[in-house]
Design a protein around this motif. Structure first.
Motif, PDB file in Angstrom:
ATOM      1  N   ALA A 163      12.499   8.480 -25.844  1.00 34.27           N
ATOM      2  CA  ALA A 163      11.968   8.082 -27.155  1.00 34.27           C
ATOM      3  C   ALA A 163      12.744   6.894 -27.713  1.00 34.27           C
ATOM      4  O   ALA A 163      12.168   5.966 -28.280  1.00 34.27           O
ATOM      5  N   ALA A 164      14.052   6.911 -27.549  1.00 39.27           N
ATOM      6  CA  ALA A 164      14.873   5.791 -28.028  1.00 39.27           C
ATOM      7  C   ALA A 164      14.588   4.525 -27.219  1.00 39.27           C
ATOM      8  O   ALA A 164      14.525   3.429 -27.780  1.00 39.27           O
ATOM      9  N   ASP A 165      14.391   4.676 -25.916  1.00 39.08           N
ATOM     10  CA  ASP A 165      14.143   3.516 -25.058  1.00 39.08           C
ATOM     11  C   ASP A 165      12.814   2.838 -25.377  1.00 39.08           C
ATOM     12  O   ASP A 165      12.728   1.610 -25.359  1.00 39.08           O
ATOM     13  N   ILE A 166      11.775   3.620 -25.636  1.00 44.74           N
ATOM     14  CA  ILE A 166      10.469   3.010 -25.876  1.00 44.74           C
ATOM     15  C   ILE A 166      10.168   2.803 -27.355  1.00 44.74           C
ATOM     16  O   ILE A 166       9.228   2.082 -27.693  1.00 44.74           O
ATOM     17  N   GLY A 167      10.943   3.412 -28.231  1.00 44.68           N
ATOM     18  CA  GLY A 167      10.792   3.183 -29.665  1.00 44.68           C
ATOM     19  C   GLY A 167       9.544   3.800 -30.278  1.00 44.68           C
ATOM     20  O   GLY A 167       9.004   3.277 -31.242  1.00 44.68           O
ATOM     21  N   LEU A 168       9.083   4.913 -29.722  1.00 40.10           N
ATOM     22  CA  LEU A 168       7.917   5.604 -30.277  1.00 40.10           C
ATOM     23  C   LEU A 168       8.333   6.954 -30.837  1.00 40.10           C
ATOM     24  O   LEU A 168       9.258   7.589 -30.335  1.00 40.10           O
ATOM     25  N   ASN A 171       0.788  -1.229   0.000  1.00 38.77           N
ATOM     26  CA  ASN A 171       0.000   0.000   0.000  1.00 38.77           C
ATOM     27  C   ASN A 171       0.821   1.281   0.000  1.00 38.77           C
ATOM     28  O   ASN A 171       0.279   2.345  -0.291  1.00 38.77           O
ATOM     29  N   LEU A 172       2.097   1.188   0.343  1.00 39.85           N
ATOM     30  CA  LEU A 172       2.919   2.399   0.378  1.00 39.85           C
ATOM     31  C   LEU A 172       4.070   2.344  -0.630  1.00 39.85           C
ATOM     32  O   LEU A 172       4.170   3.189  -1.514  1.00 39.85           O
ATOM     33  N   MET A 173       4.939   1.348  -0.486  1.00 40.65           N
ATOM     34  CA  MET A 173       6.155   1.327  -1.293  1.00 40.65           C
ATOM     35  C   MET A 173       5.887   1.101  -2.778  1.00 40.65           C
ATOM     36  O   MET A 173       6.475   1.785  -3.618  1.00 40.65           O
ATOM     37  N   MET A 174       5.040   0.152  -3.112  1.00 39.77           N
ATOM     38  CA  MET A 174       4.790  -0.117  -4.539  1.00 39.77           C
ATOM     39  C   MET A 174       4.117   1.066  -5.242  1.00 39.77           C
ATOM     40  O   MET A 174       4.579   1.487  -6.301  1.00 39.77           O
ATOM     41  N   PRO A 175       3.037   1.628  -4.682  1.00 36.77           N
ATOM     42  CA  PRO A 175       2.455   2.798  -5.364  1.00 36.77           C
ATOM     43  C   PRO A 175       3.405   3.991  -5.426  1.00 36.77           C
ATOM     44  O   PRO A 175       3.485   4.656  -6.456  1.00 36.77           O
ATOM     45  N   LEU A 176       4.125   4.256  -4.349  1.00 33.28           N
ATOM     46  CA  LEU A 176       5.049   5.389  -4.369  1.00 33.28           C
ATOM     47  C   LEU A 176       6.209   5.135  -5.332  1.00 33.28           C
ATOM     48  O   LEU A 176       6.670   6.062  -5.997  1.00 33.28           O
ATOM     49  N   GLY A 177       6.665   3.894  -5.419  1.00 24.88           N
ATOM     50  CA  GLY A 177       7.704   3.553  -6.395  1.00 24.88           C
ATOM     51  C   GLY A 177       7.209   3.751  -7.816  1.00 24.88           C
ATOM     52  O   GLY A 177       7.909   4.318  -8.668  1.00 24.88           O
ATOM     53  N   GLY A 178       5.987   3.290  -8.103  1.00 21.56           N
ATOM     54  CA  GLY A 178       5.405   3.478  -9.433  1.00 21.56           C
ATOM     55  C   GLY A 178       5.203   4.949  -9.761  1.00 21.56           C
ATOM     56  O   GLY A 178       5.472   5.387 -10.885  1.00 21.56           O
ATOM     57  N   LEU A 179       4.748   5.713  -8.785  1.00 18.84           N
ATOM     58  CA  LEU A 179       4.548   7.147  -8.989  1.00 18.84           C
ATOM     59  C   LEU A 179       5.883   7.840  -9.258  1.00 18.84           C
ATOM     60  O   LEU A 179       5.987   8.670 -10.171  1.00 18.84           O
ATOM     61  N   THR A 180       6.902   7.480  -8.514  1.00 19.41           N
ATOM     62  CA  THR A 180       8.223   8.072  -8.707  1.00 19.41           C
ATOM     63  C   THR A 180       8.773   7.741 -10.093  1.00 19.41           C
ATOM     64  O   THR A 180       9.318   8.617 -10.781  1.00 19.41           O
ATOM     65  N   ILE A 181       8.615   6.499 -10.512  1.00 22.19           N
ATOM     66  CA  ILE A 181       9.090   6.106 -11.845  1.00 22.19           C
ATOM     67  C   ILE A 181       8.341   6.869 -12.932  1.00 22.19           C
ATOM     68  O   ILE A 181       8.937   7.367 -13.890  1.00 22.19           O
ATOM     69  N   ALA A 182       7.015   6.980 -12.797  1.00 16.04           N
ATOM     70  CA  ALA A 182       6.221   7.694 -13.796  1.00 16.04           C
ATOM     71  C   ALA A 182       6.621   9.169 -13.858  1.00 16.04           C
ATOM     72  O   ALA A 182       6.776   9.732 -14.950  1.00 16.04           O
ATOM     73  N   LEU A 183       6.801   9.783 -12.704  1.00 15.58           N
ATOM     74  CA  LEU A 183       7.191  11.199 -12.684  1.00 15.58           C
ATOM     75  C   LEU A 183       8.598  11.392 -13.243  1.00 15.58           C
ATOM     76  O   LEU A 183       8.843  12.324 -14.015  1.00 15.58           O
ATOM     77  N   PHE A 184       9.508  10.511 -12.888  1.00 14.32           N
ATOM     78  CA  PHE A 184      10.870  10.630 -13.401  1.00 14.32           C
ATOM     79  C   PHE A 184      10.904  10.433 -14.915  1.00 14.32           C
ATOM     80  O   PHE A 184      11.496  11.229 -15.641  1.00 14.32           O
ATOM     81  N   ALA A 185      10.253   9.365 -15.386  1.00 17.97           N
ATOM     82  CA  ALA A 185      10.271   9.092 -16.831  1.00 17.97           C
ATOM     83  C   ALA A 185       9.515  10.165 -17.606  1.00 17.97           C
ATOM     84  O   ALA A 185       9.914  10.539 -18.710  1.00 17.97           O
ATOM     85  N   GLY A 186       8.439  10.681 -17.043  1.00 16.05           N
ATOM     86  CA  GLY A 186       7.636  11.669 -17.754  1.00 16.05           C
ATOM     87  C   GLY A 186       8.195  13.079 -17.724  1.00 16.05           C
ATOM     88  O   GLY A 186       7.994  13.845 -18.662  1.00 16.05           O
ATOM     89  N   TRP A 187       8.887  13.441 -16.644  1.00 17.94           N
ATOM     90  CA  TRP A 187       9.298  14.822 -16.485  1.00 17.94           C
ATOM     91  C   TRP A 187      10.803  15.038 -16.423  1.00 17.94           C
ATOM     92  O   TRP A 187      11.291  16.103 -16.802  1.00 17.94           O
ATOM     93  N   ALA A 188      11.571  14.072 -15.935  1.00 17.39           N
ATOM     94  CA  ALA A 188      13.001  14.301 -15.737  1.00 17.39           C
ATOM     95  C   ALA A 188      13.876  13.718 -16.840  1.00 17.39           C
ATOM     96  O   ALA A 188      14.930  14.279 -17.130  1.00 17.39           O
ATOM     97  N   MET A 189      13.475  12.619 -17.442  1.00 24.09           N
ATOM     98  CA  MET A 189      14.306  12.017 -18.491  1.00 24.09           C
ATOM     99  C   MET A 189      14.320  12.887 -19.738  1.00 24.09           C
ATOM    100  O   MET A 189      13.326  13.536 -20.066  1.00 24.09           O
ATOM    101  N   LYS A 190      15.443  12.889 -20.415  1.00 20.76           N
ATOM    102  CA  LYS A 190      15.541  13.645 -21.659  1.00 20.76           C
ATOM    103  C   LYS A 190      14.700  12.969 -22.732  1.00 20.76           C
ATOM    104  O   LYS A 190      14.613  11.744 -22.801  1.00 20.76           O
ATOM    105  N   ARG A 191      14.081  13.777 -23.556  1.00 25.85           N
ATOM    106  CA  ARG A 191      13.149  13.277 -24.564  1.00 25.85           C
ATOM    107  C   ARG A 191      13.806  12.266 -25.502  1.00 25.85           C
ATOM    108  O   ARG A 191      13.232  11.243 -25.822  1.00 25.85           O
ATOM    109  N   GLN A 192      15.022  12.560 -25.941  1.00 28.93           N
ATOM    110  CA  GLN A 192      15.702  11.674 -26.878  1.00 28.93           C
ATOM    111  C   GLN A 192      15.956  10.296 -26.264  1.00 28.93           C
ATOM    112  O   GLN A 192      15.781   9.275 -26.904  1.00 28.93           O
ATOM    113  N   GLY A 193      16.376  10.281 -25.012  1.00 26.99           N
ATOM    114  CA  GLY A 193      16.651   9.015 -24.338  1.00 26.99           C
ATOM    115  C   GLY A 193      15.399   8.190 -24.153  1.00 26.99           C
ATOM    116  O   GLY A 193      15.384   6.983 -24.399  1.00 26.99           O
TER     117      GLY A 193
END
Length: 189
Positions: free
Chosen positions: A155-160, A131-153
């Motif tokens: 886009a290349a990682d997901i192939g879209l 109830n705490l660690m898994m949702p917060l981990g998922g939220l952190t990953i989503a926020l990091f990938a959506g807002w902190a990662m560089k677009r080129q990296g």
């Protein structure tokens, strides 16, 4: 693999007229009954639990790896020592959960907090992780990938590219954090 396991487990449980339950109850109570009621159940049960053991070991290794890597890089501890130390620490925590079902079944360490009253060590760790660690981990990953990662990296990682990438980013930046937050808050209530 989890999806395939679900496609095999739930028909087996329902075919034997059993309640599916959740978590450890499904795995260690309901499934042994279901395997016991089917022809060849001992063989299939043995295969299933052997595969479950392999899945658990590989998951444990993957969860231990960040600790081992951090100890290697930041503390200068050898890989072997950090793996053994981290593994032993996790093993001792695991022993606490096992003892919660027998010797420590009357031990409720946080019973002075009304929300945790009556919860064993296993129940507390289950609540903490699920109830705490898994949702917060998922939220952190989503926020990091959506807002902190560089677009080129990303886009290349997901192939879209193009419109598919923009739709993916919309979901990743806004819908995913909102959905995880709703689930997180719902589980706390």
């Amino acid at each position: 693999m989890a999806l395939l396991a679900g496609l095999a487990i739930f028909p087996l449980v329902f075919a034997n007229g059993l309640e599916p339950g959740t978590g450890p109850g499904l795995i260690f109570v309901t499934l042994p009954l279901a395997f016991g009621q089917m022809s060849g159940g001992a063989l299939f049960g043995t295969i299933f639990f052997a595969l479950l053991l392999v899945a658990a070991i590989t998951s444990a290794i993957s969860m231990l790896e960040p600790v081992v890597e951090w100890l290697e890089e930041h503390k200068g501890v050898s890989r072997a020592k950090s793996a053994i130390g981290g593994g032993l620490a996790i093993w001792f925590i695991g022993i606490g959960t096992v003892l919660s079902f027998n010797v420590w079944e009357d031990l409720h360490p946080l019973s002075f907090i009304p929300f945790f009253e009556g919860k064993t060590v296993f129940d507390l760790l289950d609540f903490l992780v699920s109830n705490l660690m898994m949702p917060l981990g998922g939220l952190t990953i989503a926020l990091f990938a959506g807002w902190a990662m560089k677009r080129q990296g990303l886009a290349a990682d997901i192939g879209l590219q193009g419109g598919a990438y923009k739709a993916f980013m919309l979901v990743l930046r806004y819908l995913t954090p909102a959905g995880i937050t709703v689930v997180f808050l719902y589980n706390l209530i």
